[in-house]
Design a protein around this motif. Structure first.
Motif, PDB file in Angstrom:
ATOM      1  N   UNK A 212      -7.974  -9.741   0.444  1.00  0.00           N
ATOM      2  CA  UNK A 212      -8.964 -10.627   1.075  1.00  0.00           C
ATOM      3  C   UNK A 212      -9.441 -11.693   0.090  1.00  0.00           C
ATOM      4  N   UNK A 213      -9.597 -11.280  -1.183  1.00  0.00           N
ATOM      5  CA  UNK A 213     -10.002 -12.233  -2.225  1.00  0.00           C
ATOM      6  C   UNK A 213      -8.955 -13.324  -2.407  1.00  0.00           C
ATOM      7  N   UNK A 214      -7.681 -12.915  -2.386  1.00  0.00           N
ATOM      8  CA  UNK A 214      -6.590 -13.882  -2.576  1.00  0.00           C
ATOM      9  C   UNK A 214      -6.604 -14.912  -1.443  1.00  0.00           C
ATOM     10  N   UNK A 215      -6.810 -14.423  -0.241  1.00  0.00           N
ATOM     11  CA  UNK A 215      -6.882 -15.332   0.891  1.00  0.00           C
ATOM     12  C   UNK A 215      -8.089 -16.264   0.772  1.00  0.00           C
ATOM     13  N   UNK A 216      -9.220 -15.695   0.338  1.00  0.00           N
ATOM     14  CA  UNK A 216     -10.430 -16.501   0.185  1.00  0.00           C
ATOM     15  C   UNK A 216     -10.208 -17.607  -0.843  1.00  0.00           C
ATOM     16  N   UNK A 217      -9.303 -17.365  -1.804  1.00  0.00           N
ATOM     17  CA  UNK A 217      -9.019 -18.378  -2.810  1.00  0.00           C
ATOM     18  C   UNK A 217      -7.957 -19.373  -2.348  1.00  0.00           C
ATOM     19  N   UNK A 218      -7.590 -19.297  -1.083  1.00  0.00           N
ATOM     20  CA  UNK A 218      -6.755 -20.347  -0.520  1.00  0.00           C
ATOM     21  C   UNK A 218      -5.275 -20.052  -0.442  1.00  0.00           C
ATOM     22  N   UNK A 219      -4.892 -18.803  -0.705  1.00  0.00           N
ATOM     23  CA  UNK A 219      -3.470 -18.461  -0.590  1.00  0.00           C
ATOM     24  C   UNK A 219      -3.242 -17.733   0.734  1.00  0.00           C
ATOM     25  N   UNK A 220      -2.271 -18.212   1.480  1.00  0.00           N
ATOM     26  CA  UNK A 220      -1.911 -17.543   2.725  1.00  0.00           C
ATOM     27  C   UNK A 220      -1.132 -16.276   2.378  1.00  0.00           C
ATOM     28  N   UNK A 221      -1.331 -15.228   3.187  1.00  0.00           N
ATOM     29  CA  UNK A 221      -0.690 -13.959   2.843  1.00  0.00           C
ATOM     30  C   UNK A 221       0.179 -13.475   4.002  1.00  0.00           C
ATOM     31  N   UNK A 222       1.408 -13.100   3.660  1.00  0.00           N
ATOM     32  CA  UNK A 222       2.299 -12.445   4.618  1.00  0.00           C
ATOM     33  C   UNK A 222       2.445 -11.007   4.170  1.00  0.00           C
ATOM     34  N   UNK A 223       2.170 -10.085   5.080  1.00  0.00           N
ATOM     35  CA  UNK A 223       2.084  -8.687   4.696  1.00  0.00           C
ATOM     36  C   UNK A 223       3.032  -7.842   5.538  1.00  0.00           C
TER      37      UNK A 223
ATOM     38  N   UNK B 295       0.823  -1.223   0.000  1.00  0.00           N
ATOM     39  CA  UNK B 295       0.000   0.000   0.000  1.00  0.00           C
ATOM     40  C   UNK B 295       0.848   1.260   0.000  1.00  0.00           C
ATOM     41  N   UNK B 296       2.190   1.098  -0.022  1.00  0.00           N
ATOM     42  CA  UNK B 296       3.050   2.279   0.012  1.00  0.00           C
ATOM     43  C   UNK B 296       2.717   3.189  -1.156  1.00  0.00           C
ATOM     44  N   UNK B 297       2.510   4.458  -0.870  1.00  0.00           N
ATOM     45  CA  UNK B 297       2.260   5.427  -1.925  1.00  0.00           C
ATOM     46  C   UNK B 297       0.865   5.397  -2.502  1.00  0.00           C
ATOM     47  N   UNK B 298      -0.025   4.627  -1.900  1.00  0.00           N
ATOM     48  CA  UNK B 298      -1.390   4.559  -2.441  1.00  0.00           C
ATOM     49  C   UNK B 298      -2.304   5.531  -1.695  1.00  0.00           C
ATOM     50  N   UNK B 299      -3.324   6.024  -2.407  1.00  0.00           N
ATOM     51  CA  UNK B 299      -4.298   6.867  -1.724  1.00  0.00           C
ATOM     52  C   UNK B 299      -5.357   5.982  -1.057  1.00  0.00           C
ATOM     53  N   UNK B 300      -6.300   6.615  -0.364  1.00  0.00           N
ATOM     54  CA  UNK B 300      -7.265   5.852   0.431  1.00  0.00           C
ATOM     55  C   UNK B 300      -8.104   4.897  -0.416  1.00  0.00           C
ATOM     56  N   UNK B 301      -8.545   5.362  -1.595  1.00  0.00           N
ATOM     57  CA  UNK B 301      -9.370   4.517  -2.464  1.00  0.00           C
ATOM     58  C   UNK B 301      -8.573   3.303  -2.925  1.00  0.00           C
ATOM     59  N   UNK B 302      -7.361   3.570  -3.388  1.00  0.00           N
ATOM     60  CA  UNK B 302      -6.519   2.470  -3.874  1.00  0.00           C
ATOM     61  C   UNK B 302      -6.240   1.474  -2.761  1.00  0.00           C
ATOM     62  N   UNK B 303      -5.999   1.989  -1.555  1.00  0.00           N
ATOM     63  CA  UNK B 303      -5.731   1.102  -0.426  1.00  0.00           C
ATOM     64  C   UNK B 303      -6.947   0.226  -0.133  1.00  0.00           C
ATOM     65  N   UNK B 304      -8.120   0.813  -0.209  1.00  0.00           N
ATOM     66  CA  UNK B 304      -9.341   0.038   0.036  1.00  0.00           C
ATOM     67  C   UNK B 304      -9.495  -1.061  -1.006  1.00  0.00           C
ATOM     68  N   UNK B 305      -9.198  -0.727  -2.284  1.00  0.00           N
ATOM     69  CA  UNK B 305      -9.282  -1.732  -3.356  1.00  0.00           C
ATOM     70  C   UNK B 305      -8.262  -2.844  -3.149  1.00  0.00           C
ATOM     71  N   UNK B 306      -7.066  -2.419  -2.709  1.00  0.00           N
ATOM     72  CA  UNK B 306      -6.013  -3.400  -2.449  1.00  0.00           C
ATOM     73  C   UNK B 306      -6.455  -4.371  -1.361  1.00  0.00           C
ATOM     74  N   UNK B 307      -7.103  -3.807  -0.351  1.00  0.00           N
ATOM     75  CA  UNK B 307      -7.564  -4.628   0.751  1.00  0.00           C
ATOM     76  C   UNK B 307      -8.552  -5.691   0.270  1.00  0.00           C
ATOM     77  N   UNK B 308      -9.476  -5.276  -0.592  1.00  0.00           N
ATOM     78  CA  UNK B 308     -10.428  -6.223  -1.169  1.00  0.00           C
ATOM     79  C   UNK B 308      -9.689  -7.314  -1.941  1.00  0.00           C
ATOM     80  N   UNK B 309      -8.676  -6.893  -2.707  1.00  0.00           N
ATOM     81  CA  UNK B 309      -7.913  -7.854  -3.503  1.00  0.00           C
ATOM     82  C   UNK B 309      -7.219  -8.875  -2.595  1.00  0.00           C
TER      83      UNK B 309
END
Lengths: 351, 255
Positions: free
Chosen positions: B196-207, B180-194
């Motif tokens: 969460x979707x990746x995790x829902x599809x079975x990939x573990x995420x390290x952030x 999320x570095x350098x992203x604005x609030x909207x982009x960050x929110x979209x990233x968050x959705x993305x």
């Protein structure tokens, strides 16, 4: 005409032009020029091989001519009175590709961590080592016959006919240089084909990825060591084939044909034509073989006609103009005369 | 939940600087795990050790039940850890599509012979690479830029493209370095959705993230590094109140 037909017609036209070219050149300018064409084709094959290493994978190799030497000496040793061996060309040439490819891996492996200038210096050294070996391996056991070189090498034979001998067919006499021309053209086409197919494959993409960002390529799971070695091996094996052809064509090899200047010349063909772009590299190979020859034959008489005497020795004039041409190209077309779109972008970025 | 990644006693020195000291952490399969800490705390160093770019000095990592071959990035990728970079590292002069296609390299195998002869197997594989790359571009939402050069994409799209390229390697664990570095609030929110979707599809995420709000809202568990030492590891609500963490972030003696 559909695009397919048009492509077919285009290919047919090029094929006819390539087939007729040596006959026309031979009858107008003489067989000397057909011989020049033969050399141009050998250099094109070499340049295409080096293009894989330098153009595709982005590894600056200044010792490339060593693999040409390996191919040439392999042919010379296996098909000459030197050891009394007379293997057929169709057996030696593939073997030459393999052995040169092996040498490519051997010399490539220690350089894997190096890039740019450092890689260039080390490969330059390796290239010289091979030449010096060839120059001195005449004692205690005489393997390469030292600086005297190996003479009376068998001509390349196709279907039992040595290409050095003229051939009568269809009521036309094809001189040896023309027969060699046809063989070289066929092999050059095959190598262009291999190059294009490799470029447009997962291997070609991996090479570009390494050239663009090696760390990201590693993180993407590309085994950069293997992929780089593959580039070295492929490039070297093309050089090995060209070397074998050279030995059979000249029927004589000696270490002095494989000096640093030759490596630089082939590199110039790649850089001048357009790194990574196969048509550009072919253009570079053609220009850098044909133009110096044209000077060699043309510069003397031309000066005679213009000034009444020869002011500048054609040989030094040739190098002078070559230098000027290189500087001009690097100034005004730094990505080469006919660059690949991607390389043009890379150069634009660096400015 | 069973653990996917077990880092044990990871240590890394740069000359006299102890960048990581005895860092142990466990990432469970299917979670979003956050790694936070002040600047220079060793987050990215930990990432680079984990993904093989740096050689470790001490410790070991067990991933999906097998010891991970640290120090060899392509082996780490093969084992199933894909990463993105803090300062985006795309293949700038390749198209977006080609970037993702490179990510398929690891899971495909056509060699020189296949590439040159284009046997039906090779053609099918190439078509599958292309198809999968398009799917992934669509998945992260940049398919309309497929033929554009990576470097000509907008910043946020480059971040997404890098995630698509990482996903192309079929990771079990996706490691994102400050996405999320350098992203604005909207982009960050979209990233968050993305994510969460990746995790829902079975990939573990390290952030790894600086944006504490994003981490606290998104992650199931969070570890905090400070001066190369792990000072906390728990669910966000607990970590947030941990006095050591508050000290590290706000300075000792605060409040």
């Amino acid at each position: 005409m559909s695009p397919r037909h048009r492509a077919f017609a285009g290919t047919a036209l090029i094929a006819i032009a390539l087939a007729v070219l040596p006959l026309v050149v031979g009858n107008t300018l003489g067989n000397t020029w057909v011989r020049v064409l033969d050399y141009a084709l050998l250099y094109i094959i070499l340049a295409l091989g080096l293009n894989i290493v330098v153009g595709f994978a982005g590894l600056l190799d200044l010792g490339y001519i060593a693999f040409y030497a390996v191919g040439a000496y392999l042919y010379a040793l296996l098909a000459s009175p030197h050891f009394g061996l007379h293997w057929p060309a169709w057996a030696i040439l593939p073997l030459g590709a393999l052995v040169a490819g092996f040498f490519g891996v051997l010399l490539g492996a220690p350089t894997l961590r190096l890039r740019g200038d450092y890689l260039a210096i080390v490969t330059l050294g390796f290239g010289e080592i091979i030449r010096i070996f060839l120059n001195n391996l005449n004692q205690p056991v005489n393997i390469t016959n030292g600086p005297k070189g190996i003479a009376r090498i068998d001509a390349i034979g196709v279907a039992g006919h040595p290409l050095a001998k003229p051939l009568e067919a269809f009521g036309v006499t094809f001189p040896g240089v023309t027969l060699y021309y046809y063989l070289f053209v066929l092999l050059a086409i095959a190598i262009v084909f291999v190059g294009i197919r490799l470029q447009d494959s997962r291997i070609g993409r991996a090479w570009v990825a390494i050239r663009e960002d090696e760390i990201a390529a590693k993180a993407c799971g590309i085994n950069t060591r293997n992929v780089k070695l593959l580039a070295f091996a492929m490039g070297a094996s093309f050089g090995g084939v060209a070397g074998g052809l050279f030995a059979g064509f000249q029927e004589f090899v000696s270490p002095e044909s494989f000096g640093l200047l030759e490596s630089i010349m082939v590199l110039c063909m790649v850089v001048l034509g357009g790194m990574g772009h196969i048509p550009g590299v072919i253009l570079g190979g053609l220009l850098l073989t044909l133009l110096p020859e044209a000077f060699r034959y043309g510069a003397g008489p031309l000066q005679q006609a213009a000034f009444g005497r020869v002011l500048l020795d054609p040989e030094s004039l040739r190098m002078l103009l070559f230098g000027i041409a290189l500087i001009l190209v690097m100034l005004y077309r730094p990505a080469g005369l006919w660059p690949e779109a991607r390389h043009r972008r890379e150069f634009a970025e660096k400015k | 939940m069973n653990s996917l990644l077990d880092a044990r006693g990871i240590g890394k020195r740069f000359g006299g600087v102890q960048a990581l000291k005895d860092v142990s952490l466990t990432i469970r399969a299917g979670e979003i795990y956050g790694l936070i800490g002040p600047n220079g705390a060793g987050k990215t160093t930990f990432f680079n050790v984990l993904t093989g770019l740096y050689a470790k000095d001490e410790g070991e990592v067990v991933f999906a039940g097998v010891p991970l071959k640290l120090g060899s990035p392509h082996e780490v990728a093969r084992a199933g850890i894909a990463r993105t970079f803090q300062n985006i590292r795309l293949f700038a002069n390749m198209t977006a599509l080609e970037n993702v296609m490179v990510g398929r390299h690891l899971r495909t195998k056509v060699g020189v012979g296949g590439a040159v002869m284009r046997f039906s197997k090779a053609r099918e594989e190439e078509a599958a690479i292309r198809r999968r790359a398009h799917e992934l571009l669509r998945y992260v939402g940049v398919e309309h830029h497929a033929q554009k050069l990576a470097k000509n994409l907008a910043y946020g799209d480059q971040r997404r493209l890098e995630i698509a390229r990482a996903l192309a390697t079929e990771p079990k664990l996706l490691a994102l370095d400050e996405p999320a570095a350098g992203m604005n609030a909207t982009e960050t929110a979209e990233l968050r959705t993305l994510i969460e979707g990746i995790r829902a599809d079975g990939v573990t995420v390290l952030l790894i993230e600086h944006d504490v709000k994003l981490v606290m809202g998104l992650c199931d568990r969070v570890a905090v590094l400070d001066y190369g030492i792990k000072i906390a590891e728990d669910v966000p609500d607990v970590v947030k109140r941990d006095p050591q963490v508050v000290d590290a972030y706000l300075g000792a003696g605060h409040g």
